[in-house]
Design an enzyme around this catalytic site. Structure first.
Site, short mmCIF file in Angstrom:
data_model
loop_
_atom_site.label_atom_id
_atom_site.label_comp_id
_atom_site.label_asym_id
_atom_site.label_seq_id
_atom_site.Cartn_x
_atom_site.Cartn_y
_atom_site.Cartn_z
N HIS A 169 -43.03 5.38 9.68
CA HIS A 169 -43.37 6.06 8.40
C HIS A 169 -44.01 4.95 7.21
O HIS A 169 -44.80 5.29 6.91
CB HIS A 169 -42.03 6.48 7.95
CG HIS A 169 -41.76 7.32 6.50
ND1 HIS A 169 -42.74 8.40 6.29
CD2 HIS A 169 -41.37 6.96 5.21
CE1 HIS A 169 -42.54 8.74 5.27
NE2 HIS A 169 -41.90 7.90 4.41
N ASP A 184 -36.56 7.91 5.85
CA ASP A 184 -37.39 9.06 6.32
C ASP A 184 -38.27 8.86 7.72
O ASP A 184 -39.17 9.18 8.07
CB ASP A 184 -38.89 8.96 5.24
CG ASP A 184 -38.38 9.35 3.77
OD1 ASP A 184 -37.17 10.16 3.72
OD2 ASP A 184 -39.30 9.19 2.99
N ASP A 194 -39.39 7.36 -4.16
CA ASP A 194 -38.49 8.34 -4.11
C ASP A 194 -36.99 7.90 -3.52
O ASP A 194 -36.14 8.49 -3.51
CB ASP A 194 -38.84 9.48 -3.40
CG ASP A 194 -39.13 9.85 -1.94
OD1 ASP A 194 -40.13 8.74 -1.63
OD2 ASP A 194 -38.77 10.48 -1.10
N HIS A 195 -37.29 6.75 -3.06
CA HIS A 195 -36.09 5.95 -2.10
C HIS A 195 -35.73 4.60 -3.00
O HIS A 195 -34.49 4.35 -2.99
CB HIS A 195 -36.50 5.66 -0.93
CG HIS A 195 -36.60 6.83 -0.04
ND1 HIS A 195 -35.91 7.21 0.75
CD2 HIS A 195 -37.73 7.48 -0.02
CE1 HIS A 195 -36.23 8.52 1.28
NE2 HIS A 195 -37.44 8.82 0.92
N HIS A 238 -36.72 1.93 2.90
CA HIS A 238 -38.02 1.63 2.85
C HIS A 238 -38.40 1.70 1.24
O HIS A 238 -38.04 2.07 0.37
CB HIS A 238 -38.79 2.53 3.73
CG HIS A 238 -38.84 4.00 3.29
ND1 HIS A 238 -37.81 4.80 3.34
CD2 HIS A 238 -39.88 4.83 2.72
CE1 HIS A 238 -38.03 5.97 3.01
NE2 HIS A 238 -39.22 6.11 2.82
N HIS A 272 -40.70 3.49 -0.71
CA HIS A 272 -41.44 4.62 -1.42
C HIS A 272 -40.65 4.85 -2.66
O HIS A 272 -39.44 4.77 -2.60
CB HIS A 272 -41.41 5.75 -0.52
CG HIS A 272 -42.55 5.76 0.59
ND1 HIS A 272 -42.60 6.58 1.67
CD2 HIS A 272 -43.51 5.06 0.79
CE1 HIS A 272 -43.57 6.30 2.11
NE2 HIS A 272 -44.22 5.44 1.73
N HIS A 316 -34.10 13.24 3.37
CA HIS A 316 -34.40 14.55 3.06
C HIS A 316 -33.85 15.77 3.51
O HIS A 316 -33.62 15.69 4.61
CB HIS A 316 -35.94 14.77 2.88
CG HIS A 316 -36.87 13.65 2.20
ND1 HIS A 316 -37.38 13.93 0.95
CD2 HIS A 316 -37.31 12.54 2.37
CE1 HIS A 316 -38.10 13.00 0.35
NE2 HIS A 316 -37.97 12.09 1.29
FE FE Z 1 -39.04 10.06 0.97
ZN ZN Z 2 -40.86 7.69 2.38
#
Ligand code: FE
Ligand code: ZN
Length: 259
Positions: free
Chosen positions: A112, A131, A59-60, A55, A57, A169
């Site tokens: 999400h 996530d 942080d990915h 996805h 985001h 995570h």
């Molecule tokens: Fe994340």
């Molecule tokens: Zn995420």
């Protein structure tokens, strides 16, 4: 023979690296940061053959531009904006993983985010679910509805019980604290908490988990269980008519939960 290794990033992200040590080909999933990936690949002597993104985001996907090369396949959800993506995938797509030659099945699992996908690799029984599903928990509803997320989780829960679950995570211990509040009588929770605390104390990830372990310890997969439903109704102080309503109440409860 494929192996899967965890590379830690930021506070609690995992970047999963699939590799064939014999051919030194590697594929990374959700590289939020490039530095830890590059130093890990360098240390192992592995060559990056593809990137998978679940996805959009940061942080990915934040590390993708620094890892991208003109010839590198970068595979992510067609419905989301993924930096440098070369191949957009949709629900039920299948493709052969570049460099590693194994079949991958795509599951569109909104909730999400709206375009979120999971990558399932049946031949090694591995699921990379970003996530959406976490150890003993699930992702927050940033873009989708409770109904979408509930349906997405039910789909993942229907995969074989032996499936290894690779989440984005390390949230398992905090999620287990909430799960115990929901189901104080569930013996599987106490066993899992002891095992996962020991892993963390050794500096090891609690992941991958097994789908059959999630099925008996993850409250978000257990909304049809009478005690989970009763706990959600007590907390919401009203009757909850179906699984989606129980799921929505649990998600709201968890959003405000402090252990
Ligand atoms: Fe994340
Ligand atoms: Zn995420």
């Amino acid at each position: 023979m494929l192996c899967v290794q965890a590379v830690k990033a930021f506070n609690d992200n995992y970047i999963w690296v699939l590799a064939n040590p014999d051919t030194q080909q590697a594929v990374v999933v959700d590289p939020g940061d490039s530095e830890p990936v590059l130093s890990f690949l360098d240390k192992q002597g592995w060559v990056l053959a593809a990137i998978l993104a679940t996805h959009h985001h940061p942080d990915h996907v934040g590390g993708i531009p620094a890892l991208a090369r003109p010839d590198l396949p970068i595979i992510g959800p067609a419905l989301e904006k993924i930096p440098c993506r070369t191949q957009g995938v949709n629900d039920n797509d299948r493709f052969v993983l570049p460099g590693l030659g194994v079949d991958v099945e795509v599951l569109h699992i909104p909730g999400h985010t709206l375009g979120h996908v999971a990558f399932h690799i049946p031949v090694i029984g591995a699921l990379f679910c970003g996530d959406t599903l976490f150890g003993a928990g699930c992702g927050r509803l940033f873009e989708g509805t409770a109904e979408q997320m509930h349906r997405s989780l039910q789909r993942l829960a229907a995969l074989p019980g032996e499936t290894q679950v690779y989440c984005g995570h390390e949230y398992t211990l905090a999620n287990l604290a909430f799960a115990q509040r929901v189901e104080p009588e569930n013996r599987h929770l106490a066993d899992r908490l002891a095992a996962d605390r020991a892993r963390i104390a050794q500096g090891e990830p609690t992941l991958p988990s097994r789908m059959k372990v999630e099925q008996c310890t993850n409250p978000f997969l257990r909304v049809t269980d009478a005690s989970v439903r009763a706990a959600a109704e007590r907390h919401a102080q009203r009757p909850l008519e179906d699984g989606t309503a129980v799921f929505a109440a649990l998600r709201h409860w968890k959003d405000h939960f402090r252990a």
